[in-house]
Write a protein that holds these residues in place. Structure first.
Motif, mmCIF file in Angstrom:
data_model
loop_
_atom_site.group_PDB
_atom_site.id
_atom_site.type_symbol
_atom_site.label_atom_id
_atom_site.label_comp_id
_atom_site.label_asym_id
_atom_site.label_seq_id
_atom_site.Cartn_x
_atom_site.Cartn_y
_atom_site.Cartn_z
ATOM 1 N N GLU A 179 0.824 -1.205 0.000
ATOM 2 C CA GLU A 179 0.000 0.000 0.000
ATOM 3 C C GLU A 179 0.862 1.260 0.000
ATOM 4 O O GLU A 179 0.523 2.248 -0.655
ATOM 5 N N SER A 180 1.966 1.235 0.716
ATOM 6 C CA SER A 180 2.827 2.425 0.765
ATOM 7 C C SER A 180 3.504 2.666 -0.579
ATOM 8 O O SER A 180 3.829 3.801 -0.927
ATOM 9 N N GLN A 181 3.725 1.598 -1.345
ATOM 10 C CA GLN A 181 4.286 1.770 -2.684
ATOM 11 C C GLN A 181 3.261 2.383 -3.626
ATOM 12 O O GLN A 181 3.595 3.207 -4.473
ATOM 13 N N LYS A 182 1.997 1.982 -3.470
ATOM 14 C CA LYS A 182 0.948 2.567 -4.302
ATOM 15 C C LYS A 182 0.716 4.027 -3.936
ATOM 16 O O LYS A 182 0.509 4.876 -4.800
ATOM 17 N N PHE A 183 0.723 4.308 -2.638
ATOM 18 C CA PHE A 183 0.396 5.646 -2.143
ATOM 19 C C PHE A 183 1.595 6.216 -1.396
ATOM 20 O O PHE A 183 1.590 6.334 -0.162
ATOM 21 N N ALA A 184 2.628 6.542 -2.178
ATOM 22 C CA ALA A 184 3.890 6.985 -1.579
ATOM 23 C C ALA A 184 3.742 8.293 -0.814
ATOM 24 O O ALA A 184 4.574 8.621 0.030
ATOM 25 N N GLY A 185 2.685 9.049 -1.104
ATOM 26 C CA GLY A 185 2.472 10.304 -0.388
ATOM 27 C C GLY A 185 1.855 10.116 0.978
ATOM 28 O O GLY A 185 1.707 11.085 1.734
ATOM 29 N N ASN A 186 1.493 8.883 1.329
ATOM 30 C CA ASN A 186 0.935 8.613 2.655
ATOM 31 C C ASN A 186 2.090 8.315 3.609
ATOM 32 O O ASN A 186 2.561 7.188 3.717
ATOM 33 N N PHE A 187 2.532 9.335 4.313
ATOM 34 C CA PHE A 187 3.686 9.186 5.198
ATOM 35 C C PHE A 187 3.363 8.337 6.427
ATOM 36 O O PHE A 187 4.259 7.743 7.028
ATOM 37 N N GLU A 188 2.099 8.278 6.804
ATOM 38 C CA GLU A 188 1.724 7.465 7.968
ATOM 39 C C GLU A 188 2.057 5.996 7.725
ATOM 40 O O GLU A 188 2.558 5.304 8.613
ATOM 41 N N TYR A 189 1.763 5.499 6.502
ATOM 42 C CA TYR A 189 2.096 4.112 6.176
ATOM 43 C C TYR A 189 3.599 3.892 6.288
ATOM 44 O O TYR A 189 4.061 2.881 6.832
ATOM 45 N N ARG A 190 4.358 4.831 5.763
ATOM 46 C CA ARG A 190 5.811 4.641 5.690
ATOM 47 C C ARG A 190 6.473 4.752 7.066
ATOM 48 O O ARG A 190 7.444 4.055 7.345
ATOM 49 N N VAL A 191 5.938 5.587 7.929
ATOM 50 C CA VAL A 191 6.460 5.660 9.301
ATOM 51 C C VAL A 191 6.146 4.358 10.039
ATOM 52 O O VAL A 191 6.976 3.840 10.799
ATOM 53 N N ALA A 192 4.947 3.801 9.812
ATOM 54 C CA ALA A 192 4.604 2.527 10.442
ATOM 55 C C ALA A 192 5.551 1.420 9.978
ATOM 56 O O ALA A 192 5.933 0.545 10.767
ATOM 57 N N LEU A 193 5.938 1.449 8.705
ATOM 58 C CA LEU A 193 6.926 0.467 8.221
ATOM 59 C C LEU A 193 8.258 0.625 8.931
ATOM 60 O O LEU A 193 8.955 -0.366 9.189
ATOM 61 N N LEU A 194 8.628 1.873 9.230
ATOM 62 C CA LEU A 194 9.844 2.117 10.006
ATOM 63 C C LEU A 194 9.786 1.394 11.350
ATOM 64 O O LEU A 194 10.734 0.713 11.757
ATOM 65 N N PHE A 195 8.680 1.567 12.051
ATOM 66 C CA PHE A 195 8.504 0.909 13.343
ATOM 67 C C PHE A 195 8.595 -0.607 13.200
ATOM 68 O O PHE A 195 9.242 -1.287 14.008
ATOM 69 N N ALA A 196 7.926 -1.143 12.160
ATOM 70 C CA ALA A 196 7.908 -2.589 11.970
ATOM 71 C C ALA A 196 9.314 -3.123 11.720
ATOM 72 O O ALA A 196 9.725 -4.135 12.304
ATOM 73 N N ALA A 197 10.067 -2.455 10.836
ATOM 74 C CA ALA A 197 11.427 -2.909 10.521
ATOM 75 C C ALA A 197 12.338 -2.822 11.748
ATOM 76 O O ALA A 197 13.135 -3.733 12.015
ATOM 77 N N TYR A 198 12.215 -1.738 12.504
ATOM 78 C CA TYR A 198 13.076 -1.566 13.675
ATOM 79 C C TYR A 198 12.727 -2.586 14.754
ATOM 80 O O TYR A 198 13.623 -3.155 15.393
ATOM 81 N N ARG A 199 11.429 -2.841 14.940
ATOM 82 C CA ARG A 199 11.004 -3.777 15.977
ATOM 83 C C ARG A 199 11.517 -5.186 15.718
ATOM 84 O O ARG A 199 11.787 -5.936 16.653
ATOM 85 N N ARG A 200 11.639 -5.565 14.437
ATOM 86 C CA ARG A 200 12.158 -6.914 14.160
ATOM 87 C C ARG A 200 13.667 -6.924 13.966
ATOM 88 O O ARG A 200 14.240 -7.924 13.540
ATOM 89 N N GLY A 201 14.329 -5.796 14.269
ATOM 90 C CA GLY A 201 15.783 -5.765 14.300
ATOM 91 C C GLY A 201 16.469 -5.572 12.970
ATOM 92 O O GLY A 201 17.695 -5.740 12.875
ATOM 93 N N ASP A 202 15.730 -5.205 11.923
ATOM 94 C CA ASP A 202 16.342 -4.999 10.608
ATOM 95 C C ASP A 202 16.769 -3.529 10.492
ATOM 96 O O ASP A 202 16.047 -2.692 9.955
#
Length: 372
Positions: A273-296
């Motif tokens: 979804e974030s790739q389709k709607f790159a202007g939605n920063f909320e999606y992309r910040v949530a991906l940041l949290f997800a990646a950091y939480r799993r240690g990547d």
């Protein structure tokens, strides 16, 4: 989808090439008729949504109708049609197989479901051929652009082709790709309404509200009956659209919550979804949290860098990436974005949040960064 419509019927209006105000009124009429009515009226409203180009909303209505009335065969077939129109061939096949399994062998419904499944297999082959042709067209147009051989019309064709590919699963094409092509089309022919329409479509999926409002004002002057303009108006004013948008926001909030909690399937959905709607920063910040939480941390840094490069990055973006940069050891970049979070804050409360986060992570004091 549900038999022929009498002249003047609102569903017939939507299937005709009628002026946008008439189409909007017809869809509103179908919504009014469906409110508190039986499944037949709801089925017609879904058909109206699909005819109006609001496929995702039509899919939601038919899915709810099928869940409540699994015996309503016409709703199942309409849902299958809607799914295949959206490119979800697998989901369409599942619905048709359910029709096949639920109908008596040899019955009219059973035969129709079997024929539809056969047609779907052939259509799948055709769709794949069309997708291959579309990919080749995109590649050829991109090559012309890269070599400096593109003519003004090539940019519009590229934008349209990318818009088509954006809705194909696993195409890799994002809303940002389409928007970039639309910007080129508009820059090449700023007086061309079609180029401006392409820009509006691109901004609807990946742009900022400020840019979109400016483009809409221009489009209203040169093409007041534009379909793109009508779509934008509907998105902003139609109560049914707003209700569907609210439901989608609730769904995506749940997807974001699950992704941050470690659900990899939800993270994959959020990434798409974030790739389709790159202007939605909320999606992309949530991906940041997800990646950091799993240690990547490598993925976290890549996502943070991409957000940091956004010209339209707002307080929400700077506030979060400042903290992630600090945790990743990028201390100077962290302080820089804390300052930007303070600078782009809309309220004193947001500014205080930036100052408090600065203190909390240990990046310094507001006085040291001149944030008081």
């Amino acid at each position: 989808m549900d038999g022929p419509e009498p002249p003047g019927d609102p569903l017939g209006v939507l299937h005709d090439d009628r002026p946008e105000p008439e189409r909007v009124a017809a869809l509103r009429r179908l919504a009014d008729l469906a409110a508190g009515a039986g499944p037949g009226a709801l089925n017609r409203y879904a058909a109206g949504l699909l005819a109006a180009g609001r496929r995702e909303e039509a899919e939601q209505v038919w899915a709810q109708l099928v869940a409540g009335r699994p015996d309503m065969v016409v709703a199942r077939f309409n849902l299958a049609t809607c799914l295949v129109a959206g490119g979800d061939v697998e989901a369409c096949a599942r619905v048709l197989r359910a029709c096949l399994e639920g109908a008596p062998p040899g019955s009219r419904e059973w035969q129709l479901a079997e024929r539809r499944l056969d047609d779907l297999a052939e259509a799948g082959d055709d769709a794949e051929r069309q997708n291959r042709m579309l990919r080749l067209r995109v590649a050829a147009l991109r090559e012309r652009v890269a070599l400096g051989l593109a003519e003004p019309g090539d940019f519009k064709r590229l934008a349209r082709a990318l818009y088509g590919q954006m809705h194909v699963a696993d195409s890799g094409v994002t809303g940002r790709d389409m928007l970039e092509a639309a910007r080129l089309a508009y820059a090449a022919e700023p007086e061309d309404p079609e180029a401006l329409e392409a820009l509006v479509l691109g901004l609807l999926v990946a742009g900022t509200e400020r840019e979109l409002s400016e483009a809409l004002r221009k489009l209203e002057k040169v093409a007041p009956h534009s379909r793109a303009l009508g779509l934008a108006r509907t998105m902003r004013t139609d109560p049914e659209f707003e209700e569907a948008a609210r439901a989608r926001r609730d769904t995506m909030r749940e997807v974001m919550r699950r992704a941050v909690a470690g659900d990899r399937a939800a993270e994959d959905e959020l990434r798409a979804e974030s790739q389709k709607f790159a202007g939605n920063f909320e999606y992309r910040v949530a991906l940041l949290f997800a990646a950091y939480r799993r240690g990547d941390h490598a993925e976290t840094r890549r996502l943070a860098d991409a957000l940091a490069a956004e010209p339209a990055a707002d307080h929400h973006v700077h506030f979060h990436i400042a903290q992630f940069y600090w945790f990743l050891g990028e201390h100077e970049r962290s302080r820089h974005h804390f300052a930007l979070a303070h600078q782009t804050a809309a309220t004193e409360g947001d500014r205080e949040d930036a100052r408090e986060a600065l203190r909390t992570v240990g990046a310094g004091t507001p006085e040291e960064l001149g944030l008081e």
